[in-house]
Design an enzyme around this catalytic site. Structure first.
Site, short mmCIF file in Angstrom:
data_model
loop_
_atom_site.label_atom_id
_atom_site.label_comp_id
_atom_site.label_asym_id
_atom_site.label_seq_id
_atom_site.Cartn_x
_atom_site.Cartn_y
_atom_site.Cartn_z
N LYS A 115 26.92 8.09 -36.93
CA LYS A 115 27.75 7.17 -37.91
C LYS A 115 28.91 7.71 -38.26
O LYS A 115 30.13 6.99 -38.41
CB LYS A 115 26.99 6.78 -38.89
CG LYS A 115 25.75 5.81 -38.78
CD LYS A 115 25.22 5.15 -40.15
CE LYS A 115 24.34 4.33 -39.69
NZ LYS A 115 23.58 3.65 -41.16
N LYS A 197 19.28 3.60 -26.02
CA LYS A 197 18.40 2.80 -26.77
C LYS A 197 19.44 1.43 -27.08
O LYS A 197 20.49 1.49 -27.44
CB LYS A 197 18.18 3.63 -28.17
CG LYS A 197 17.15 3.01 -28.86
CD LYS A 197 16.85 3.59 -30.10
CE LYS A 197 16.36 2.94 -31.28
NZ LYS A 197 16.64 2.72 -32.59
N LYS A 200 21.37 -2.26 -32.76
CA LYS A 200 21.94 -3.45 -33.16
C LYS A 200 23.68 -3.18 -33.25
O LYS A 200 24.31 -4.19 -33.63
CB LYS A 200 21.44 -3.87 -34.52
CG LYS A 200 21.44 -2.64 -35.48
CD LYS A 200 20.71 -3.39 -36.89
CE LYS A 200 20.59 -2.27 -38.03
NZ LYS A 200 19.86 -2.82 -39.34
#
Ligand code: TRP
Length: 333
Positions: A115, A197, A200
């Site tokens: 992040k 993966k 979202k």
């Protein structure tokens, strides 16, 4: 605390739209837990603000996430469904846990590293100490098990380390929780790059199928899914795209891989992709229908939030006050 019933705790952030990876890895299995555990499911709005949120979107998604929990089959009479910021003990315990969590431990968290690379202009202290807030969520309810996707395993392990460390200093403070990783959730990969993966936060909308996508969109996305140059529907090393589609098909239909291979024997990828899209759309249709009904009753959702927060507060208050007492905070009540 719950007459020998084990406690299960999980949370979902009200940010971004949830994918079929979230559905198969977590939500789909949640309903079955209430038979075995006392379950708490939280909409973690305080976690969400570690990256910038538009206030109107955050508010809307908080309602939506609660509605999705209920649409996935969680009965609010059997489960405690609530919003994190409605129970102030989360933030208070998080502060205390911060003082028992090491800088080095937090620096090793892969989600923090990812992040902070993605939000390089906003590497705030909350993003860094996020796992301490998550540990507070879990430990406040003396949780035994934490059903999560594999990406959250590291955070649950840190939570265990914090709990054990504090139990050494203050005996019998916390129950030490175990992660439960759904078998199916491990395997859902991006449709555009099946070595990654399905996330979202992926930039490419064709990589992701959302729980709330309509049937045409779902079918179109599966049609475009990246596969290999072979033509046989078979689970094998190096066939990441087909392996992923087979996993998804298996999760939605309950069929085993050998059964799927027989079903598509002599048929091409096109036909298989269409079948995966249809199975996915058909499985999601009833969830979407319930979701829309629940979401249209805002007052009902608010009543649910209030009830959930009262139930959660009752437990959270007891744990926080025990912790404060053991640490040496003066209690004057
Ligand atoms: N960090 C989790 C995620 O991003 C959400 C979460 C917050 C959570 N608190 C939790 C999950 C407690 C399980 C238990 O998916």
């Amino acid at each position: 605390m719950f007459q020998n019933q084990l406690v299960s705790y999980s949370g979902i952030q009200p940010s971004g739209n949830l994918t079929i990876g979230n559905y198969l890895g977590a939500l789909k299995n949640f309903a079955s837990y209430s038979e075995k555990y006392k379950c708490f499911y939280c909409v973690v709005d305080e976690h969400a603000i570690t990256v910038r949120q538009n206030p109107a979107d955050l508010r809307r998604r908080t309602y939506e996430t609660l509605a999705l929990y209920m649409a996935a089959g969680l009965d609010p009479e059997k489960n405690t469904l609530y919003v994190q910021s409605h129970v102030h003990e989360h933030a208070e315990l998080a502060w205390i846990l911060n003082c028992f969590t090491m800088f080095g431990e937090l620096s090793r968290m892969t989600q923090f590293k990812d992040k902070s690379a993605r939000h390089a202009d906003n590497i705030n202290a909350g993003l860094f100490t996020y796992p301490a807030l998550m540990a507070a969520d879990i430990l406040l309810y003396q949780t035994d098990v934490v059903p999560v996707g594999v990406d959250q395993k590291q955070h649950v392990e840190l939570c265990r380390d914090i709990a054990m460390r504090m139990n050494q200093l203050y005996p019998d403070l916390f129950t030490v929780p175990e992660p439960i990783i759904a078998k199916s959730g491990k395997k859902i990969m991006s449709l555009a790059d099946p070595t990654k993966k399905m996330s979202k936060s992926d930039e490419n909308p064709n990589a992701i199928v959302y729980i709330l996508d309509d049937k045409d969109t779902i079918i179109r996305k599966f049609k475009r899914a990246v596969t290999d140059s072979d033509t046989v529907v078979r689970y094998a090393e190096g066939k990441d795209g087909i392996n992923n589609l087979m996993s998804i098909y298996s999760c939605f239909t309950g069929k085993e891989f050998d059964e799927i291979e027989r079903e598509f024997d002599g048929k091409g990828y096109g036909e298989f992709k269409l079948a995966v899209g249809e199975a996915c759309a058909d499985a999601l249709a009833p969830v979407q229908k319930r979701y829309n009904e629940i979401l249209s009753d805002k007052a009902g959702l608010e009543a649910q939030m209030k009830k959930g927060a009262e139930e959660a507060s009752y437990v959270a208050r007891r744990t926080l006050s025990k912790v404060q007492k053991k640490l040496g905070f003066v209690q004057v009540r």
